[in-house]
Design an enzyme around this catalytic site. Structure first.
Site, PDB file in Angstrom:
ATOM      1  CG  HIS A   1      -2.330  -9.266  -3.825  1.00 29.57           C
ATOM      2  ND1 HIS A   1      -2.629 -10.427  -3.170  1.00 29.57           N
ATOM      3  CD2 HIS A   1      -2.506  -9.538  -5.158  1.00 29.57           C
ATOM      4  CE1 HIS A   1      -2.959 -11.374  -4.040  1.00 29.57           C
ATOM      5  NE2 HIS A   1      -2.902 -10.850  -5.263  1.00 29.57           N
TER       6      HIS A   1
ATOM      7  CB  SER B   1      -3.086  16.163  16.483  1.00 30.42           C
ATOM      8  OG  SER B   1      -2.262  16.092  17.614  1.00 30.42           O
TER       9      SER B   1
ATOM     10  CE  LYS C   1      -1.674  13.485  11.763  1.00 32.63           C
ATOM     11  NZ  LYS C   1      -1.639  12.440  12.810  1.00 32.63           N
TER      12      LYS C   1
ATOM     13  CD  GLU D   1      -8.705   7.398  11.732  1.00 33.60           C
ATOM     14  OE1 GLU D   1      -8.081   6.851  12.639  1.00 33.60           O
ATOM     15  OE2 GLU D   1      -8.595   8.624  11.475  1.00 33.60           O
TER      16      GLU D   1
END
Ligand code: ARG
Length: 491
Positions: free
Chosen positions: A155, A276, A282, A289
């Site tokens: 979980h 970024s 970043k 992704e």
């Protein structure tokens, strides 16, 4: 020359919009090379069966070799598909009296099905190579991290201590099944529909077994109606790819999570990261992704294929043309994703300290503490579960004193009176011992993992051998096809 396909039956010509709508030329780039092979094999067989003369065979084969050299760009892209455009080019080169004989006893229906199978066969072999490489990488990282502690999750909550080897070999196992599925699906892809013609076969005395062998297929799709109309091999392949992509996307998701400051288990190599345009600090795991996102394409392709094939009446229907781009797209995404995942995994740095530091966070040793109570104090597991559950409400790992206090409330006596010692509690709460005790087959103990990796490596060696023999079979069939071509040309 006028349109060799439409000039007989049809009077008006389609406008640009209709051509764009109906043409498969774009997707057919994928099957161009296969189409040449199919033409070569069919032509040789026509000659052997005396359906065409040896000198026509020679000229057709020479023409086909030239078209192969020239490449697809030289073909007339206003034709509705590669097959007719290729034939038209051949007729331009060798004349209709010769080139116009190549399509005897054949239809584009068996031709296209054969081309797709030949192309997909090559792609499946390449995919299997990529999948084996990924499995090797996962095993390599695992063997270097047999005792790299980390929290295991259920979980997405800290559950029990485990090791990175245990975690990554789980993925390697799943990928191993993807390999088996790909290989299994290969068996049903590598079958020849050629000779089925439009659907009812032909009155020409074709030798289907001969073209089957020349193209290196393992056998025939026997029923000629089935041969031209079935695309279940595409649905099966797309389902194999979707399954593989789902496995990869699960790994990609973990790469994303593990790269956060909260986890900081791993850091991707810079080449797999982006930054970024506004936040200069970043480092984003974009490649992972994107892989996660692209798994959607593989699912989409499978759904499209199912929808295209659903409720089609026998035999060939033009709807089937829409199937080809879907399998191509799914394949391209899947193959690239396997390689990208391999690269990301092989180059990422692993923060063993952070992993180990969190291995016991959230009282992950609670199960072992309960198990110890069962073993030492002879109380039922359910009772131990309750005692440790109550202790888990507190902050951090419990002392023997706290355990006894709760045990008193639950069973009316202390566990130290039943033999539990401070030392035993300490051992139960030690994540290293937690892991090393879990030495049943497939458990995270370094010994179990070493055995598992060893047998996985043996399986990979075996899988590699099987793959190599499939590649050799394919290569020697194609080599033989070209030497038959040479023989026909050298007369
Ligand atoms: N481009 C077609 C396809 O991919 C080739 C077969 C065309 N057959 C036909 N009867 N129009 O399916």
């Amino acid at each position: 020359m006028s349109d060799i396909l439409r000039r007989g039956r049809l009077a008006s010509v389609p406008d640009e919009e209709i051509i764009n709508f109906t043409s498969s030329m774009n997707a057919d780039k994928w099957i161009f090379k296969a189409d040449i092979l199919v033409d070569l094999a069919h032509t040789i067989m026509l000659k052997e069966r005396k359906i065409i003369k040896a000198e026509d065979c020679k000229k057709i084969l020479e023409g086909l070799l030239t078209i192969k050299e020239e490449g697809i760009e030289k073909l007339d892209h206003t034709y509705e598909d590669i097959h007719i455009s290729l034939e038209s080019r051949l007729i331009d080169m060798v004349g209709e009296d010769t080139g116009g004989r190549m399509h005897s006893g054949r239809s584009r229906n068996d031709e296209v099905a054969t081309c797709i199978r030949l192309t997909l066969r090559n792609e499946l072999l390449l995919l299997m190579e990529d999948v084996i490489a990924l499995r090797n990488t996962l095993n390599d990282i695992s063997s270097e991290n047999l005792d790299t502690l980390m929290p295991g999750f259920t979980h997405l909550q800290h559950a029990q201590p485990t090791t990175l080897a245990h975690h990554l070999t789980a993925h390697a196992n799943a990928i191993g099944r993807d390999l088996e599925r790909t290989r299994d699906c290969y068996k049903r892809v590598n079958l020849s529909p050629l000779g089925a013609a439009a659907f009812a076969s032909t009155g020409f005395d074709l030798d289907r077994e001969r073209t089957c062998k020349l193209l290196g297929f393992d056998g025939l799709i026997e029923n000629s109606m089935d041969a031209v109309s079935s695309r279940d091999f595409l649905i099966e392949s797309a389902s194999v790819f979707a399954n593989l992509m789902i496995n990869l996307s699960k790994m990609a998701e973990e790469i994303v999570i593990w790269s956060t400051s909260e986890f900081a288990f791993i850091e991707l190599d810079d080449r797999y990261a982006s930054t970024s345009s506004i936040m200069p600090q970043k480092k984003n795991p974009d490649t992972a992704e994107l892989l996660r996102g692209k798994s959607g394409d593989a699912i989409g392709s499978l759904m499209s294929l199912l929808a295209i094939c659903k409720a089609l009446p026998l035999s060939y229907n033009r709807d089937l043309q829409e199937a080809t781009p879907n399998i191509m797209q799914s394949l391209e995404t899947t193959r690239a994703s396997v390689r990208i995942m391999n690269g990301m995994m092989a180059t990422m740095s692993i923060n063993k300290e952070n992993m180990a530091g969190l291995a016991t966070a959230g009282f992950t040793t609670a199960t072992e503490l309960a198990d110890t109570m069962v073993r030492v104090c002879d109380i039922p597991f359910r009772t131990a579960h309750q005692i440790v559950g109550v202790l888990a409400r507190g902050n951090g790992e419990p002392t023997l004193g706290e355990i006894d206090a709760v045990a008193h409330n639950v069973i009316g006596e202390s566990l130290s009176s039943r033999g539990l010692t401070e030392e035993m509690v300490k051992e139960a709460l030690d994540p290293i011992l937690n892991v090393s005790k879990r030495s049943v087959i497939g458990g995270p103990s370094p010994d179990s993992m070493e055995r598992l990796i060893e047998s996985s490596r043996e399986r990979i060696a075996n899988d590699t051998q099987i793959l190599e023999s499939l590649i050799t079979d394919r290569d020697s069939a194609i080599e033989n096809l070209f030497s038959e071509v040479e023989k026909c040309i050298d007369v």
